[in-house]
Design an enzyme around this catalytic site. Structure first.
Site, PDB file in Angstrom:
ATOM      1  N   LYS A  13      49.049  -7.038  59.615  1.00 14.54           N
ATOM      2  CA  LYS A  13      48.141  -7.764  60.516  1.00 14.54           C
ATOM      3  C   LYS A  13      48.783  -9.047  61.044  1.00 14.54           C
ATOM      4  O   LYS A  13      48.765  -9.305  62.242  1.00 14.54           O
ATOM      5  CB  LYS A  13      46.833  -8.142  59.786  1.00 14.54           C
ATOM      6  CG  LYS A  13      46.045  -6.978  59.246  1.00 14.54           C
ATOM      7  CD  LYS A  13      44.755  -7.438  58.615  1.00 14.54           C
ATOM      8  CE  LYS A  13      44.921  -8.297  57.385  1.00 14.54           C
ATOM      9  NZ  LYS A  13      45.609  -7.635  56.249  1.00 14.54           N
ATOM     10  N   ARG A  88      35.979 -10.040  57.038  1.00 11.78           N
ATOM     11  CA  ARG A  88      36.456  -9.244  55.917  1.00 11.78           C
ATOM     12  C   ARG A  88      35.306  -8.622  55.147  1.00 11.78           C
ATOM     13  O   ARG A  88      35.546  -7.907  54.171  1.00 11.78           O
ATOM     14  CB  ARG A  88      37.212 -10.173  54.983  1.00 11.78           C
ATOM     15  CG  ARG A  88      38.676  -9.880  54.935  1.00 11.78           C
ATOM     16  CD  ARG A  88      39.216 -10.755  53.855  1.00 11.78           C
ATOM     17  NE  ARG A  88      40.525 -10.355  53.464  1.00 11.78           N
ATOM     18  CZ  ARG A  88      41.634 -10.836  53.990  1.00 11.78           C
ATOM     19  NH1 ARG A  88      41.599 -11.696  54.970  1.00 11.78           N
ATOM     20  NH2 ARG A  88      42.790 -10.441  53.524  1.00 11.78           N
ATOM     21  N   ARG A 127      58.073  -8.928  50.780  1.00  5.18           N
ATOM     22  CA  ARG A 127      57.665  -9.949  51.764  1.00  5.18           C
ATOM     23  C   ARG A 127      58.135 -11.333  51.326  1.00  5.18           C
ATOM     24  O   ARG A 127      58.073 -11.679  50.164  1.00  5.18           O
ATOM     25  CB  ARG A 127      56.147  -9.974  51.918  1.00  5.18           C
ATOM     26  CG  ARG A 127      55.726 -11.165  52.781  1.00  5.18           C
ATOM     27  CD  ARG A 127      54.371 -11.036  53.354  1.00  5.18           C
ATOM     28  NE  ARG A 127      53.329 -10.971  52.340  1.00  5.18           N
ATOM     29  CZ  ARG A 127      52.041 -10.851  52.650  1.00  5.18           C
ATOM     30  NH1 ARG A 127      51.676 -10.760  53.908  1.00  5.18           N
ATOM     31  NH2 ARG A 127      51.157 -10.792  51.699  1.00  5.18           N
ATOM     32  N   ARG A 160      54.816 -14.965  47.949  1.00  3.44           N
ATOM     33  CA  ARG A 160      53.480 -15.556  47.782  1.00  3.44           C
ATOM     34  C   ARG A 160      52.933 -15.305  46.380  1.00  3.44           C
ATOM     35  O   ARG A 160      53.161 -14.250  45.812  1.00  3.44           O
ATOM     36  CB  ARG A 160      52.522 -14.948  48.819  1.00  3.44           C
ATOM     37  CG  ARG A 160      52.315 -15.830  50.026  1.00  3.44           C
ATOM     38  CD  ARG A 160      51.646 -15.133  51.153  1.00  3.44           C
ATOM     39  NE  ARG A 160      50.417 -14.411  50.826  1.00  3.44           N
ATOM     40  CZ  ARG A 160      49.693 -13.759  51.730  1.00  3.44           C
ATOM     41  NH1 ARG A 160      50.055 -13.741  52.995  1.00  3.44           N
ATOM     42  NH2 ARG A 160      48.600 -13.122  51.378  1.00  3.44           N
ATOM     43  N   ARG A 171      43.787  -6.712  45.266  1.00  2.00           N
ATOM     44  CA  ARG A 171      43.441  -6.965  46.679  1.00  2.00           C
ATOM     45  C   ARG A 171      43.135  -5.658  47.402  1.00  2.00           C
ATOM     46  O   ARG A 171      42.244  -5.593  48.245  1.00  2.00           O
ATOM     47  CB  ARG A 171      44.584  -7.707  47.377  1.00  2.00           C
ATOM     48  CG  ARG A 171      44.616  -9.180  46.999  1.00  2.00           C
ATOM     49  CD  ARG A 171      45.962  -9.814  47.276  1.00  2.00           C
ATOM     50  NE  ARG A 171      46.308  -9.856  48.678  1.00  2.00           N
ATOM     51  CZ  ARG A 171      47.541 -10.040  49.120  1.00  2.00           C
ATOM     52  NH1 ARG A 171      48.551 -10.193  48.288  1.00  2.00           N
ATOM     53  NH2 ARG A 171      47.774 -10.082  50.413  1.00  2.00           N
TER      54      ARG A 171
HETATM   55  P1  AP5 Z   1      52.154  -8.825  57.022  1.00  3.98           P
HETATM   56  O1  AP5 Z   1      52.200  -8.844  58.492  1.00  3.98           O
HETATM   57  O2  AP5 Z   1      52.414 -10.112  56.315  1.00  3.98           O
HETATM   58  O3  AP5 Z   1      50.792  -8.147  56.518  1.00  3.98           O
HETATM   59  P2  AP5 Z   1      49.304  -8.644  56.516  1.00  3.98           P
HETATM   60  O4  AP5 Z   1      48.462  -7.479  56.812  1.00  3.98           O
HETATM   61  O5  AP5 Z   1      49.148  -9.867  57.365  1.00  3.98           O
HETATM   62  O6  AP5 Z   1      49.208  -9.003  54.975  1.00  3.98           O
HETATM   63  P3  AP5 Z   1      48.486 -10.169  54.214  1.00  3.98           P
HETATM   64  O7  AP5 Z   1      48.874  -9.999  52.760  1.00  3.98           O
HETATM   65  O8  AP5 Z   1      48.786 -11.505  54.808  1.00  3.98           O
HETATM   66  O9  AP5 Z   1      47.046  -9.779  54.397  1.00  3.98           O
HETATM   67  P4  AP5 Z   1      45.914 -10.118  53.502  1.00  3.98           P
HETATM   68  O10 AP5 Z   1      44.827  -9.598  54.319  1.00  3.98           O
HETATM   69  O11 AP5 Z   1      45.940  -9.639  52.113  1.00  3.98           O
HETATM   70  O12 AP5 Z   1      46.117 -11.691  53.312  1.00  3.98           O
HETATM   71  P5  AP5 Z   1      45.524 -12.947  54.058  1.00  3.98           P
HETATM   72  O13 AP5 Z   1      46.601 -13.914  54.223  1.00  3.98           O
HETATM   73  O14 AP5 Z   1      44.693 -12.562  55.224  1.00  3.98           O
HETATM   74  O15 AP5 Z   1      53.153  -7.697  56.502  1.00  3.98           O
HETATM   75  C1  AP5 Z   1      53.369  -7.484  55.122  1.00  3.98           C
HETATM   76  C2  AP5 Z   1      54.870  -7.256  54.865  1.00  3.98           C
HETATM   77  O16 AP5 Z   1      55.270  -6.009  55.432  1.00  3.98           O
HETATM   78  C3  AP5 Z   1      55.776  -8.324  55.518  1.00  3.98           C
HETATM   79  O17 AP5 Z   1      56.869  -8.562  54.672  1.00  3.98           O
HETATM   80  C4  AP5 Z   1      56.228  -7.662  56.827  1.00  3.98           C
HETATM   81  O18 AP5 Z   1      57.475  -8.158  57.289  1.00  3.98           O
HETATM   82  C5  AP5 Z   1      56.268  -6.192  56.452  1.00  3.98           C
HETATM   83  N1  AP5 Z   1      55.888  -5.312  57.557  1.00  3.98           N
HETATM   84  C6  AP5 Z   1      54.924  -5.516  58.496  1.00  3.98           C
HETATM   85  N2  AP5 Z   1      54.843  -4.447  59.345  1.00  3.98           N
HETATM   86  C7  AP5 Z   1      55.777  -3.547  58.896  1.00  3.98           C
HETATM   87  C8  AP5 Z   1      56.174  -2.244  59.346  1.00  3.98           C
HETATM   88  N3  AP5 Z   1      55.612  -1.652  60.412  1.00  3.98           N
HETATM   89  N4  AP5 Z   1      57.162  -1.607  58.652  1.00  3.98           N
HETATM   90  C9  AP5 Z   1      57.762  -2.215  57.576  1.00  3.98           C
HETATM   91  N5  AP5 Z   1      57.412  -3.447  57.112  1.00  3.98           N
HETATM   92  C10 AP5 Z   1      56.444  -4.100  57.755  1.00  3.98           C
HETATM   93  O19 AP5 Z   1      44.499 -13.457  52.943  1.00  3.98           O
HETATM   94  C11 AP5 Z   1      44.947 -13.902  51.679  1.00  3.98           C
HETATM   95  C12 AP5 Z   1      43.747 -14.193  50.801  1.00  3.98           C
HETATM   96  O20 AP5 Z   1      42.925 -15.212  51.414  1.00  3.98           O
HETATM   97  C13 AP5 Z   1      42.786 -13.025  50.580  1.00  3.98           C
HETATM   98  O21 AP5 Z   1      43.196 -12.206  49.522  1.00  3.98           O
HETATM   99  C14 AP5 Z   1      41.481 -13.769  50.298  1.00  3.98           C
HETATM  100  O22 AP5 Z   1      41.439 -14.246  48.984  1.00  3.98           O
HETATM  101  C15 AP5 Z   1      41.563 -14.963  51.216  1.00  3.98           C
HETATM  102  N6  AP5 Z   1      40.923 -14.742  52.519  1.00  3.98           N
HETATM  103  C16 AP5 Z   1      41.527 -14.733  53.751  1.00  3.98           C
HETATM  104  N7  AP5 Z   1      40.626 -14.489  54.717  1.00  3.98           N
HETATM  105  C17 AP5 Z   1      39.427 -14.340  54.106  1.00  3.98           C
HETATM  106  C18 AP5 Z   1      38.116 -14.064  54.565  1.00  3.98           C
HETATM  107  N8  AP5 Z   1      37.857 -13.860  55.873  1.00  3.98           N
HETATM  108  N9  AP5 Z   1      37.126 -13.972  53.650  1.00  3.98           N
HETATM  109  C19 AP5 Z   1      37.357 -14.160  52.341  1.00  3.98           C
HETATM  110  N10 AP5 Z   1      38.572 -14.420  51.837  1.00  3.98           N
HETATM  111  C20 AP5 Z   1      39.608 -14.506  52.707  1.00  3.98           C
END
Ligand code: AP5
Ligand code: ZN
Length: 214
Positions: A13, A88, A127, A160, A171
């Site tokens: 994402k 979410r 990552r 991270r 997660r």
């Molecule tokens: P990346 O692009 O970083 O993936 P992502 O989907 O953004 O992953 P996140 O872990 O950031 O998502 P998340 O939803 O768990 O965390 P968030 O920060 O939102 O890609 C992942 C890896 O794969 C990278 O190394 C990339 O280079 C690689 N990659 C990407 N595309 C690829 C491809 N096509 N092929 C190969 N490799 C690839 O949230 C973190 C925490 O915050 C949550 O757990 C929660 O506790 C809290 N939080 C955030 N938002 C909310 C909310 N709205 N409500 C409640 N809690 C929340």
């Protein structure tokens, strides 16, 4: 263009949202990045959020919905935005609908990046993130030019805290329980686009842009 990015943790994402934001010149709003900034600056919100994030749990809805609603009122969101990691939960989606209704606007598309669970754990351990500017890399699929150094700001990259295998599994479990119902929610509104997130990063971007248009 007003967009939402959906998908499991690690589906890509953040990677795709940054590219789409740059292409269409709209702000990229990541609630995960907002929380990580607050953790870095040791704010009250950051201290509260960290407790949940480190366990792989969602931060409670009431800590996130107002932050996003306020952000959407800012001038740079007038012509559009891309939300990454929000909503979410169904209550978050409903509160977003309400906020947008009061702004007399709505979401154009919810983009769902589909990646099976088996691929996710493998991806997360590779990552590397820059806590300074929010850039993300992958040691194999999207490496920085210099090992463990951010291309943008030359700070050191880290794994991270929530990318440890047991936290990733938690997660994923939470994603299936609380977030995946949004796929149906936006499907029923007829604004859902699902793309295959297992192909190369550039090919995922291509399939999104093909649908959104130039
Ligand atoms: P990346 O692009 O970083 O993936 P992502 O989907 O953004 O992953 P996140 O872990 O950031 O998502 P998340 O939803 O768990 O965390 P968030 O920060 O939102 O890609 C992942 C890896 O794969 C990278 O190394 C990339 O280079 C690689 N990659 C990407 N595309 C690829 C491809 N096509 N092929 C190969 N490799 C690839 O949230 C973190 C925490 O915050 C949550 O757990 C929660 O506790 C809290 N939080 C955030 N938002 C909310 C909310 N709205 N409500 C409640 N809690 C929340
Ligand atoms: Zn950086």
């Amino acid at each position: 263009m007003r967009l939402i990015m959906l998908g499991a943790p690690g589906a890509g994402k953040g990677t795709q949202a940054k590219r789409v934001a740059a292409k269409y010149n709209i702000p990229h709003i990541s609630t995960g990045d907002i929380f990580r900034d607050n953790i870095k600056n040791k704010t009250d919100l950051g201290i509260k959020a960290k407790e949940y994030m480190d366990k792989g749990l969602l931060v409670p809805d009431e800590l996130v919905v107002d932050i996003v609603a306020d952000r959407l009122l800012q001038e740079d969101c007038k012509e559009g935005f891309i939300l990454d990691g929000f909503p979410r939960t169904i209550p978050q989606a409903e509160s977003l609908d309400k906020a947008l209704m009061s702004m007399e606007t709505k979401i154009n598309y919810a983009i769902n990046i589909h990646v099976p669970d088996e691929n996710i754990v493998r991806r997360m351990s590779g990552r590397r993130a820059c806590l300074n500017c929010g850039a993300t890399y992958h040691i194999k699929y999207n490496p920085p030019k210099k090992e463990d150094i951010c291309d943008n700001c030359t700070r050191e990259l880290i794994l991270r805290d929530d990318d440890k295998e047991e936290t990733v599994l938690k997660r994923l479990e939470i994603y299936h329980k609380q977030t995946s119902p949004l796929i149906e929610y936006y499907g029923e509104k007829d604004i859902l686009i699902t793309v295959d997130g297992t192909v190369d990063i550039d090919d995922v971007t291509k399939s999104i842009v093909e649908i959104l248009g130039a």
